[in-house]
Design an enzyme around this catalytic site. Structure first.
Site, PDB file in Angstrom:
ATOM      1  CG  PHE A   1      -7.606   7.391   6.392  1.00 19.63           C
ATOM      2  CD1 PHE A   1      -7.465   6.562   7.479  1.00 19.63           C
ATOM      3  CD2 PHE A   1      -7.839   6.811   5.141  1.00 19.63           C
ATOM      4  CE1 PHE A   1      -7.558   5.172   7.347  1.00 19.63           C
ATOM      5  CE2 PHE A   1      -7.921   5.435   4.991  1.00 19.63           C
ATOM      6  CZ  PHE A   1      -7.787   4.616   6.099  1.00 19.63           C
TER       7      PHE A   1
ATOM      8  CB  THR B   1      -0.939   0.028   1.227  1.00 16.31           C
ATOM      9  OG1 THR B   1      -1.800   1.165   1.125  1.00 16.31           O
ATOM     10  CG2 THR B   1      -0.178   0.109   2.542  1.00 16.31           C
TER      11      THR B   1
ATOM     12  CG  ASP C   1      -9.635  -2.190  -2.806  1.00 15.73           C
ATOM     13  OD1 ASP C   1      -8.972  -1.136  -2.764  1.00 15.73           O
ATOM     14  OD2 ASP C   1     -10.674  -2.300  -3.484  1.00 15.73           O
ATOM     15  CB  THR C   2     -11.009  -0.485   2.634  1.00 17.47           C
ATOM     16  OG1 THR C   2     -10.168  -1.357   3.374  1.00 17.47           O
ATOM     17  CG2 THR C   2     -12.141  -0.024   3.541  1.00 17.47           C
TER      18      THR C   2
ATOM     19  CG  HIS D   1     -13.173  -1.494   8.044  1.00 14.41           C
ATOM     20  ND1 HIS D   1     -13.584  -0.558   8.937  1.00 14.41           N
ATOM     21  CD2 HIS D   1     -12.309  -0.868   7.215  1.00 14.41           C
ATOM     22  CE1 HIS D   1     -13.013   0.608   8.649  1.00 14.41           C
ATOM     23  NE2 HIS D   1     -12.218   0.443   7.612  1.00 14.41           N
ATOM     24  NE  ARG D   2      -7.179  -0.574   6.437  1.00 12.10           N
ATOM     25  CZ  ARG D   2      -8.033   0.466   6.442  1.00 12.10           C
ATOM     26  NH1 ARG D   2      -8.239   1.157   7.532  1.00 12.10           N
ATOM     27  NH2 ARG D   2      -8.661   0.800   5.337  1.00 12.10           N
TER      28      ARG D   2
HETATM   29  P1  IMP Z   1      -8.693   2.057  -0.853  1.00  8.58           P
HETATM   30  O1  IMP Z   1      -8.820   0.776  -0.145  1.00  8.58           O
HETATM   31  O2  IMP Z   1      -7.371   2.702  -0.577  1.00  8.58           O
HETATM   32  O3  IMP Z   1      -9.003   1.944  -2.324  1.00  8.58           O
HETATM   33  O4  IMP Z   1      -9.742   3.032  -0.201  1.00  8.58           O
HETATM   34  C1  IMP Z   1     -10.983   3.352  -0.753  1.00  8.58           C
HETATM   35  C2  IMP Z   1     -11.539   4.618  -0.153  1.00  8.58           C
HETATM   36  O5  IMP Z   1     -12.078   4.337   1.118  1.00  8.58           O
HETATM   37  C3  IMP Z   1     -10.537   5.758   0.030  1.00  8.58           C
HETATM   38  O6  IMP Z   1     -11.197   6.979  -0.265  1.00  8.58           O
HETATM   39  C4  IMP Z   1     -10.186   5.683   1.476  1.00  8.58           C
HETATM   40  O7  IMP Z   1      -9.867   6.946   1.963  1.00  8.58           O
HETATM   41  C5  IMP Z   1     -11.481   5.164   2.080  1.00  8.58           C
HETATM   42  N1  IMP Z   1     -11.169   4.341   3.253  1.00  8.58           N
HETATM   43  C6  IMP Z   1     -10.461   3.182   3.281  1.00  8.58           C
HETATM   44  N2  IMP Z   1     -10.365   2.732   4.536  1.00  8.58           N
HETATM   45  C7  IMP Z   1     -11.014   3.628   5.314  1.00  8.58           C
HETATM   46  C8  IMP Z   1     -11.228   3.712   6.716  1.00  8.58           C
HETATM   47  O8  IMP Z   1     -10.783   2.880   7.526  1.00  8.58           O
HETATM   48  N3  IMP Z   1     -11.935   4.778   7.128  1.00  8.58           N
HETATM   49  C9  IMP Z   1     -12.431   5.724   6.290  1.00  8.58           C
HETATM   50  N4  IMP Z   1     -12.244   5.699   4.988  1.00  8.58           N
HETATM   51  C10 IMP Z   1     -11.530   4.654   4.495  1.00  8.58           C
END
Ligand code: IMP
Length: 194
Positions: A149, A8, A69-70, A177-178
């Protein structure tokens, strides 16, 4: 000792995950390896994008690695922004614009249910393993809190009255979740080491 790359570029994710990795692990970040280019997220599901991120880094480095991925899935919006969470308001990946768009779409909506979904893909000696973590909660009517964030300032996890952005890292990790997905990863790795 298991050496793993965490694939990441998001330092916020690194900060959340590193303290959870209890065991005999040595974690390398992409910046430590001098890998600074963007990792593509070309697919329509969080699951496929997590796999793709891990695959790209494994192919580049030949080292064991994991990617995550989230996405934020909002019930009243049919699961949006979901896989498009980072790009909800456009390709600029602008957190504030993404939140503005989300709150705009949720105006007048009484069903505030939502959830974060994290998928972790681990590639270990060429074999692939998947772990997931879900955090159910609700979307607020406006931003609250300065920490965290992404969508943290508009998400209240079930079981709390605070948004993620009103919590310090340890408190967010009680619900997150993470953290749930990372714990599954750690349990798997610790068992495999024995
Ligand atoms: P990605 O997993 O980096 O693609 O994240 C997708 C989107 O979800 C991005 O805009 C991140 O800022 C947001 N995001 C991912 N994880 C979190 C979290 O734990 N809290 C809030 N936003 C999140």
């Amino acid at each position: 000792m298991t050496e793993l790359i965490f694939a990441t570029h998001n330092e916020n994710k690194v900060k959340e995950v590193i303290p959870l990795l209890t065991g005999d692990f040595f974690i390398l970040s992409l910046s430590q390896l001098g890998l600074n280019e963007d990792i593509p997220e070309p697919y329509n599901t969080i699951y496929e994008n997590a796999i793709e991120k891990a695959r790209v880094i494994y192919e580049k480095t030949g080292k064991n690695c994991f990617a995550e991925d989230t996405g934020l899935e909002v019930h009243a919006l049919g699961g949006e922004p979901g896989v498009r969470s980072a790009r909800y308001a456009g390709e600029a990946h602008d957190f504030e614009a993404n939140i503005d768009k989300l709150l705009g779409k949720m105006e007048g909506q009484t069903d505030r249910r939502a959830r974060f979904l994290t998928i972790i893909c681990l590639i270990l000696d060429g074999e692939r393993f998947i772990f997931d973590g879900i955090c159910p909660g609700t979307i607020t009517f406006s931003r609250r809190g300065e920490k965290g964030f992404g969508y943290d300032s508009v998400f209240v996890p079930d079981g709390s009255l605070k948004t993620f952005a009103e919590m310090d890292l340890e408190e967010k990790n009680l619900f997150s979740h993470r953290r749930k997905a990372t714990e599954k990863l750690i349990t798997f790795l610790n068992k495999r080491d024995k």
